[in-house]
Write an enzyme that holds these catalytic residues in place. Structure first.
Site, mmCIF file in Angstrom:
data_model
loop_
_atom_site.group_PDB
_atom_site.id
_atom_site.type_symbol
_atom_site.label_atom_id
_atom_site.label_comp_id
_atom_site.label_asym_id
_atom_site.label_seq_id
_atom_site.Cartn_x
_atom_site.Cartn_y
_atom_site.Cartn_z
ATOM 1 N N LYS A 107 33.371 30.574 36.110
ATOM 2 C CA LYS A 107 33.831 31.826 35.919
ATOM 3 C C LYS A 107 32.956 32.721 34.723
ATOM 4 C CE LYS A 107 38.568 31.850 36.320
ATOM 5 N NZ LYS A 107 39.216 30.399 36.949
HETATM 6 C C1 LIG Z 1 39.506 30.075 38.134
HETATM 7 C C2 LIG Z 1 39.762 29.000 39.153
HETATM 8 C C3 LIG Z 1 40.398 29.458 40.588
HETATM 9 C C4 LIG Z 1 40.779 30.485 40.954
HETATM 10 O O1 LIG Z 1 39.940 31.313 41.280
HETATM 11 P P1 LIG Z 1 39.782 32.654 41.596
HETATM 12 O O2 LIG Z 1 39.054 33.824 41.453
HETATM 13 O O3 LIG Z 1 41.876 32.767 40.476
HETATM 14 O O4 LIG Z 1 41.241 32.534 42.838
HETATM 15 C C5 LIG Z 1 39.423 27.814 40.600
HETATM 16 N N1 LIG Z 1 39.622 26.917 40.798
HETATM 17 C C6 LIG Z 1 39.007 27.109 39.298
HETATM 18 C C7 LIG Z 1 38.587 25.759 38.888
HETATM 19 C C8 LIG Z 1 38.945 28.061 37.995
HETATM 20 O O5 LIG Z 1 38.753 27.837 36.657
#
Ligand SMILES: *Cc1c(COP(=O)(O)O)cnc(C)c1O
Length: 447
Positions: A107
């Site tokens: 993210k």
């Molecule tokens: C947010 C997150 C996900 C999921 O990603 P999406 O885009 O919501 O499908 C998977 N793994 C981790 C570690 C995350 O922080």
């Protein structure tokens, strides 16, 4: 580029509005009106290009009409100050490590890009003579989103971030990543659960008096500026796989998914010509998308808690984007849309026990330490990869972010990266808050 809403009832927006507002007036998600294919020459040249240059080319397709080229290049280069390497785990299976950023999760890419793009639009306004008012970003978090957004926006002038999190419900490792920063980041510890935090944020957006006094915006994953930049690392992964001499293999991309923003950005990449032959969406026990693939009907339900908690989502918000993309904005029937989706994407769903067993098997056989989210991706490839294919799964977070669980499952004592240790040494600063909206409002008005 213009953006329309997946609900089809909101006015068309330009990029600035889509980024500043996040969600359309009809509660739909913004979609770009056109997805330009990338020239074949670019696809062919990618293996000789750097991550940043690949990303800049991809970014230009999405944002080139709306952002000055030099500024866009600056935003891309500033976002990608860390690598997203492709690491071989075993024959034909590679890990796309998305955890080398400030908070050790994927993210970070979208959060930083969004911060810089928002800053670009605010600055444009200010130099044009409009009020140089601070933009206030409100974000509710159960852990990962708050840390990525806080770090992405840290020190970006003209923007103040309020991170709301449930008291006692966020792990100490996660908490320190957004409570120790200071500057333009305020952590608010709510005496309640995650849903209370989300409710406070939503109420703030709807409160007329508050909106008269301050500019408010959100930074959750439905924002186009957060999800589209995630396509950058899929193009880079393709380029790096080509360098390994696997050029004759069909590429399968496997994405551990929760809200489906990450896989959605990969699908946009595919629409632009990224040569990936198929995708796998790997789920934990929260299996609504998996069920949709099997049955053609989408039935959201309450989420269940799992080891891979960033994927504990019972009604993935970006599902609307996937449907919209493959129904060609509603032109195809539900049945044809479902077959378009299933011909490109397959699913997988794993229990906590299967996740733990996969982590142990991978560690014993290869020495590679998976985190619980990446483990879903790795296992789906192990089970579904066919001869002649090479599989790449996203390792979405560094295993040290889940150190307690990982050590317990693997019997290890994994090292905490220096960046994470630095957060843990910082001094916690947070504002205690009740879950009563009037208290939160009073606080914001006093800021
Ligand atoms: C947010 C997150 C996900 C999921 O990603 P999406 O885009 O919501 O499908 C998977 N793994 C981790 C570690 C995350 O922080």
């Amino acid at each position: 580029m213009k953006y329309y809403s997946t609900n089809g009832q909101a006015p068309i927006a330009d990029l600035e509005k889509a980024v500043v507002k996040g969600l359309a007036e009809d509660r739909g998600l913004y979609m770009p009106e056109t997805i330009n294919g990338l020239p074949q020459a670019f696809i062919d040249d990618m293996p000789s290009m750097s991550f940043q240059d690949i990303a800049y080319n991809v970014a230009s397709q999405f944002f080139g009409d709306d952002v000055d080229p030099d500024a866009l290049q600056d935003i891309v280069y500033d976002t990608l100050q860390f690598d997203c390497p492709v690491v071989k785990v075993e024959d034909n299976i590679y890990s796309l490590e998305l955890f080398h950023g400030p908070t050790l999760a994927f993210k970070d890419v979208g959060a930083r890009f969004m911060a810089r793009l928002l800053q670009y639009f605010i600055k444009g306004k200010n130099s044009a003579g409009a009020a140089g008012e601070t933009v206030n970003v409100l974000v509710a978090t159960s852990g990962d989103t708050g840390s990525a957004v806080a770090n992405g926006f840290l020190g970006v002038d003209g923007i103040h971030v309020y991170v709301l999190y449930p008291k006692g419900k966020v792990s100490p490792i996660q908490e320190c990543q957004f409570t120790t920063l200071g500057q333009n980041i305020t952590a608010i510890e709510v005496d309640g659960v995650f849903d209370d935090c989300q409710r406070l944020v939503k109420s703030a957006f709807m409160d007329e008096e508050l909106n008269k006094h301050m500019r408010l915006t959100s930074a959750n994953s439905i924002n186009v500026a957060r999800f589209l930049p995630q396509s950058f690392y899929y193009f880079n992964a393709y380029a790096r796989i080509k360098e390994t001499g696997m050029e004759n293999s069909e590429i399968v991309m496997c994405v551990p998914s929760g809200n489906f923003g990450n896989i959605c950005s990969a699908l946009f990449g595919h629409q632009m010509g990224l040569p990936v032959s198929r995708f796998i969406a790997a789920n934990n026990a929260n299996d609504v998308f998996y069920k949709y693939l099997q049955t053609g009907s989408y039935e959201p339900k309450a989420s269940v808690q799992t080891l891979a908690n960033a994927m504990d989502v019972g009604d993935p918000s970006n599902f609307a984007r996937i449907l919209n993309l493959y129904s060609e904005n509603g032109k195809l029937s539900a049945k044809d849309t479902h077959s378009a989706i299933t011909s490109l994407i397959s699913g997988a769903t794993y229990s906590d026990e299967q996740i733990a067993q996969t982590m142990r098997q991978c560690y014993a056989d290869t020495g590679y330490v998976l985190d619980p989210h990446g483990a879903c991706g790795y296992r789906a490839l192990k089970e579904q990869l066919r001869p002649g294919e090479v599989g790449i799964f996203c390792e979405t977070a560094h295993p040290a972010k889940f150190k307690e669980k990982v050590d317990q499952i693997l019997g290890t004592d994994i090292e905490i990266p220096a960046r994470l240790q630095a957060f843990m040494k910082g001094k916690k600063q947070s504002v205690a808050m009740s879950k009563d909206f009037e208290d939160f409002k009073k606080f914001l008005l006093g800021c």
